[in-house]
Design a protein around this motif. Structure first.
Motif, PDB file in Angstrom:
ATOM      1  N   MET A  62       0.839  -1.187   0.000  1.00 23.67           N
ATOM      2  CA  MET A  62       0.000   0.000   0.000  1.00 23.67           C
ATOM      3  C   MET A  62       0.881   1.248   0.000  1.00 23.67           C
ATOM      4  O   MET A  62       1.962   1.265   0.565  1.00 23.67           O
ATOM      5  CB  MET A  62      -0.906   0.007   1.223  1.00 23.67           C
ATOM      6  CG  MET A  62      -1.719   1.271   1.343  1.00 23.67           C
ATOM      7  SD  MET A  62      -3.154   1.097   2.384  1.00 23.67           S
ATOM      8  CE  MET A  62      -4.347   0.666   1.153  1.00 23.67           C
ATOM      9  N   ALA A  63       0.387   2.303  -0.650  1.00 24.87           N
ATOM     10  CA  ALA A  63       1.108   3.566  -0.728  1.00 24.87           C
ATOM     11  C   ALA A  63       1.257   4.186   0.653  1.00 24.87           C
ATOM     12  O   ALA A  63       0.458   3.933   1.560  1.00 24.87           O
ATOM     13  CB  ALA A  63       0.376   4.517  -1.654  1.00 24.87           C
ATOM     14  N   ARG A  64       2.260   5.002   0.782  1.00 22.21           N
ATOM     15  CA  ARG A  64       2.559   5.668   2.049  1.00 22.21           C
ATOM     16  C   ARG A  64       1.374   6.516   2.509  1.00 22.21           C
ATOM     17  O   ARG A  64       0.755   7.235   1.726  1.00 22.21           O
ATOM     18  CB  ARG A  64       3.772   6.548   1.831  1.00 22.21           C
ATOM     19  CG  ARG A  64       4.400   7.043   3.064  1.00 22.21           C
ATOM     20  CD  ARG A  64       5.723   7.624   2.688  1.00 22.21           C
ATOM     21  NE  ARG A  64       6.508   7.928   3.856  1.00 22.21           N
ATOM     22  CZ  ARG A  64       7.575   8.675   3.808  1.00 22.21           C
ATOM     23  NH1 ARG A  64       8.005   9.152   2.668  1.00 22.21           N
ATOM     24  NH2 ARG A  64       8.252   8.923   4.906  1.00 22.21           N
ATOM     25  N   LEU A  65       1.066   6.440   3.801  1.00 18.43           N
ATOM     26  CA  LEU A  65      -0.062   7.159   4.381  1.00 18.43           C
ATOM     27  C   LEU A  65       0.298   8.623   4.613  1.00 18.43           C
ATOM     28  O   LEU A  65       1.318   8.930   5.239  1.00 18.43           O
ATOM     29  CB  LEU A  65      -0.474   6.514   5.709  1.00 18.43           C
ATOM     30  CG  LEU A  65      -1.575   7.206   6.505  1.00 18.43           C
ATOM     31  CD1 LEU A  65      -2.881   7.256   5.706  1.00 18.43           C
ATOM     32  CD2 LEU A  65      -1.773   6.498   7.841  1.00 18.43           C
ATOM     33  N   LEU A  66      -0.552   9.527   4.108  1.00 18.79           N
ATOM     34  CA  LEU A  66      -0.441  10.949   4.393  1.00 18.79           C
ATOM     35  C   LEU A  66      -1.494  11.267   5.436  1.00 18.79           C
ATOM     36  O   LEU A  66      -2.685  11.018   5.221  1.00 18.79           O
ATOM     37  CB  LEU A  66      -0.669  11.787   3.141  1.00 18.79           C
ATOM     38  CG  LEU A  66       0.212  11.500   1.935  1.00 18.79           C
ATOM     39  CD1 LEU A  66      -0.102  12.481   0.807  1.00 18.79           C
ATOM     40  CD2 LEU A  66       1.674  11.542   2.297  1.00 18.79           C
ATOM     41  N   ILE A  67      -1.066  11.800   6.564  1.00 22.62           N
ATOM     42  CA  ILE A  67      -1.992  12.182   7.630  1.00 22.62           C
ATOM     43  C   ILE A  67      -2.130  13.697   7.600  1.00 22.62           C
ATOM     44  O   ILE A  67      -1.141  14.419   7.757  1.00 22.62           O
ATOM     45  CB  ILE A  67      -1.495  11.697   9.005  1.00 22.62           C
ATOM     46  CG1 ILE A  67      -1.412  10.166   9.012  1.00 22.62           C
ATOM     47  CG2 ILE A  67      -2.413  12.203  10.115  1.00 22.62           C
ATOM     48  CD1 ILE A  67      -0.799   9.585  10.266  1.00 22.62           C
ATOM     49  N   ILE A  68      -3.340  14.165   7.387  1.00 19.27           N
ATOM     50  CA  ILE A  68      -3.610  15.596   7.301  1.00 19.27           C
ATOM     51  C   ILE A  68      -3.914  16.113   8.699  1.00 19.27           C
ATOM     52  O   ILE A  68      -4.864  15.681   9.347  1.00 19.27           O
ATOM     53  CB  ILE A  68      -4.791  15.883   6.338  1.00 19.27           C
ATOM     54  CG1 ILE A  68      -4.564  15.212   4.974  1.00 19.27           C
ATOM     55  CG2 ILE A  68      -5.012  17.381   6.219  1.00 19.27           C
ATOM     56  CD1 ILE A  68      -3.307  15.628   4.251  1.00 19.27           C
ATOM     57  N   ASP A  69      -3.087  17.034   9.162  1.00 16.94           N
ATOM     58  CA  ASP A  69      -3.201  17.584  10.514  1.00 16.94           C
ATOM     59  C   ASP A  69      -4.519  18.326  10.691  1.00 16.94           C
ATOM     60  O   ASP A  69      -5.127  18.807   9.731  1.00 16.94           O
ATOM     61  CB  ASP A  69      -2.024  18.530  10.762  1.00 16.94           C
ATOM     62  CG  ASP A  69      -1.795  18.827  12.234  1.00 16.94           C
ATOM     63  OD1 ASP A  69      -2.539  18.318  13.100  1.00 16.94           O
ATOM     64  OD2 ASP A  69      -0.839  19.585  12.538  1.00 16.94           O
ATOM     65  N   LYS A  70      -4.930  18.446  11.939  1.00 17.60           N
ATOM     66  CA  LYS A  70      -6.202  19.086  12.266  1.00 17.60           C
ATOM     67  C   LYS A  70      -6.220  20.567  11.931  1.00 17.60           C
ATOM     68  O   LYS A  70      -7.293  21.150  11.798  1.00 17.60           O
ATOM     69  CB  LYS A  70      -6.513  18.873  13.746  1.00 17.60           C
ATOM     70  CG  LYS A  70      -6.741  17.416  14.074  1.00 17.60           C
ATOM     71  CD  LYS A  70      -6.950  17.182  15.546  1.00 17.60           C
ATOM     72  CE  LYS A  70      -7.072  15.695  15.792  1.00 17.60           C
ATOM     73  NZ  LYS A  70      -7.416  15.362  17.141  1.00 17.60           N
ATOM     74  N   CYS A  71      -5.049  21.185  11.764  1.00 19.38           N
ATOM     75  CA  CYS A  71      -5.012  22.619  11.445  1.00 19.38           C
ATOM     76  C   CYS A  71      -5.300  22.880   9.960  1.00 19.38           C
ATOM     77  O   CYS A  71      -5.447  24.032   9.556  1.00 19.38           O
ATOM     78  CB  CYS A  71      -3.669  23.219  11.835  1.00 19.38           C
ATOM     79  SG  CYS A  71      -2.259  22.565  10.923  1.00 19.38           S
ATOM     80  N   LEU A  72      -5.394  21.830   9.161  1.00 22.86           N
ATOM     81  CA  LEU A  72      -5.699  21.970   7.738  1.00 22.86           C
ATOM     82  C   LEU A  72      -7.140  21.553   7.468  1.00 22.86           C
ATOM     83  O   LEU A  72      -7.773  20.881   8.289  1.00 22.86           O
ATOM     84  CB  LEU A  72      -4.742  21.120   6.905  1.00 22.86           C
ATOM     85  CG  LEU A  72      -3.267  21.503   7.012  1.00 22.86           C
ATOM     86  CD1 LEU A  72      -2.408  20.523   6.233  1.00 22.86           C
ATOM     87  CD2 LEU A  72      -3.035  22.922   6.539  1.00 22.86           C
ATOM     88  N   ASN A  73      -7.647  21.907   6.310  1.00 26.94           N
ATOM     89  CA  ASN A  73      -9.019  21.604   5.927  1.00 26.94           C
ATOM     90  C   ASN A  73      -9.261  20.091   5.939  1.00 26.94           C
ATOM     91  O   ASN A  73      -8.505  19.337   5.334  1.00 26.94           O
ATOM     92  CB  ASN A  73      -9.296  22.178   4.527  1.00 26.94           C
ATOM     93  CG  ASN A  73     -10.748  22.111   4.149  1.00 26.94           C
ATOM     94  OD1 ASN A  73     -11.420  21.114   4.357  1.00 26.94           O
ATOM     95  ND2 ASN A  73     -11.239  23.189   3.577  1.00 26.94           N
ATOM     96  N   LYS A  74     -10.336  19.675   6.586  1.00 23.80           N
ATOM     97  CA  LYS A  74     -10.667  18.253   6.696  1.00 23.80           C
ATOM     98  C   LYS A  74     -10.904  17.597   5.336  1.00 23.80           C
ATOM     99  O   LYS A  74     -10.710  16.401   5.177  1.00 23.80           O
ATOM    100  CB  LYS A  74     -11.931  18.065   7.542  1.00 23.80           C
ATOM    101  CG  LYS A  74     -11.778  18.456   8.970  1.00 23.80           C
ATOM    102  CD  LYS A  74     -13.100  18.290   9.696  1.00 23.80           C
ATOM    103  CE  LYS A  74     -12.997  18.817  11.118  1.00 23.80           C
ATOM    104  NZ  LYS A  74     -14.227  18.627  11.849  1.00 23.80           N
ATOM    105  N   ARG A  75     -11.323  18.369   4.351  1.00 23.48           N
ATOM    106  CA  ARG A  75     -11.627  17.817   3.034  1.00 23.48           C
ATOM    107  C   ARG A  75     -10.383  17.374   2.265  1.00 23.48           C
ATOM    108  O   ARG A  75     -10.498  16.607   1.307  1.00 23.48           O
ATOM    109  CB  ARG A  75     -12.382  18.837   2.201  1.00 23.48           C
ATOM    110  CG  ARG A  75     -13.763  19.086   2.709  1.00 23.48           C
ATOM    111  CD  ARG A  75     -14.502  19.996   1.773  1.00 23.48           C
ATOM    112  NE  ARG A  75     -15.216  20.964   2.587  1.00 23.48           N
ATOM    113  CZ  ARG A  75     -15.655  22.112   2.164  1.00 23.48           C
ATOM    114  NH1 ARG A  75     -15.460  22.474   0.928  1.00 23.48           N
ATOM    115  NH2 ARG A  75     -16.303  22.916   2.962  1.00 23.48           N
TER     116      ARG A  75
END
Length: 132
Positions: free
Chosen positions: A1-14
């Protein structure tokens, strides 16, 4: 599986959803129910997936949490806080994440880079003294 990108809470949830539509392996920190405080967040990511990349708008994180980052070896992709024209403060992070998603996925594990009009290793622009 491709590397997981975790989007921090300070960025847009979308952002995480948009990246998944593009075929990226991405989740929001909110969706993963990760802690809010940065040290606890970094520790939780290291426990969940040490190869993941945390995508954040917190340009101070590398300086303020240097010891935790050294210990956990979490990979950070930071959105440059300097917003060029014609973008607004809310448009800029989305533009940067979509523009550089392929490079963020390939970022050297344990490294910290700042993404904006370029992608370069993170440097502390505030020149504050480093603690030992």
């Amino acid at each position: 599986m491709a590397r997981l990108l975790i989007i921090d809470k300070c960025l847009n949830k979308r952002l995480a959803t948009e990246l998944r539509y593009r075929g990226c392996n991405a989740l929001g920190a909110d969706h993963m129910k990760l802690p809010v405080l940065d040290d606890a967040l970094l520790e939780a990511i290291a426990a969940h997936d040490p190869n993941a990349v945390l995508v954040t708008g917190d340009d101070d994180m590398p300086a303020e949490h240097r010891l935790t980052l050294e210990r956990t070896k979490i990979t950070l992709a930071i959105i440059d806080p300097v917003v060029p024209l014609p973008f607004t403060q809310s448009q800029w992070p989305r533009e940067v994440v979509h523009r550089w998603a392929h490079r963020i996925r390939e970022q050297t594990p344990g490294s910290t880079r700042r993404y904006g009009t370029t992608n370069l290793p993170w440097t502390d622009r505030k020149h504050r003294p480093r603690l030992p």
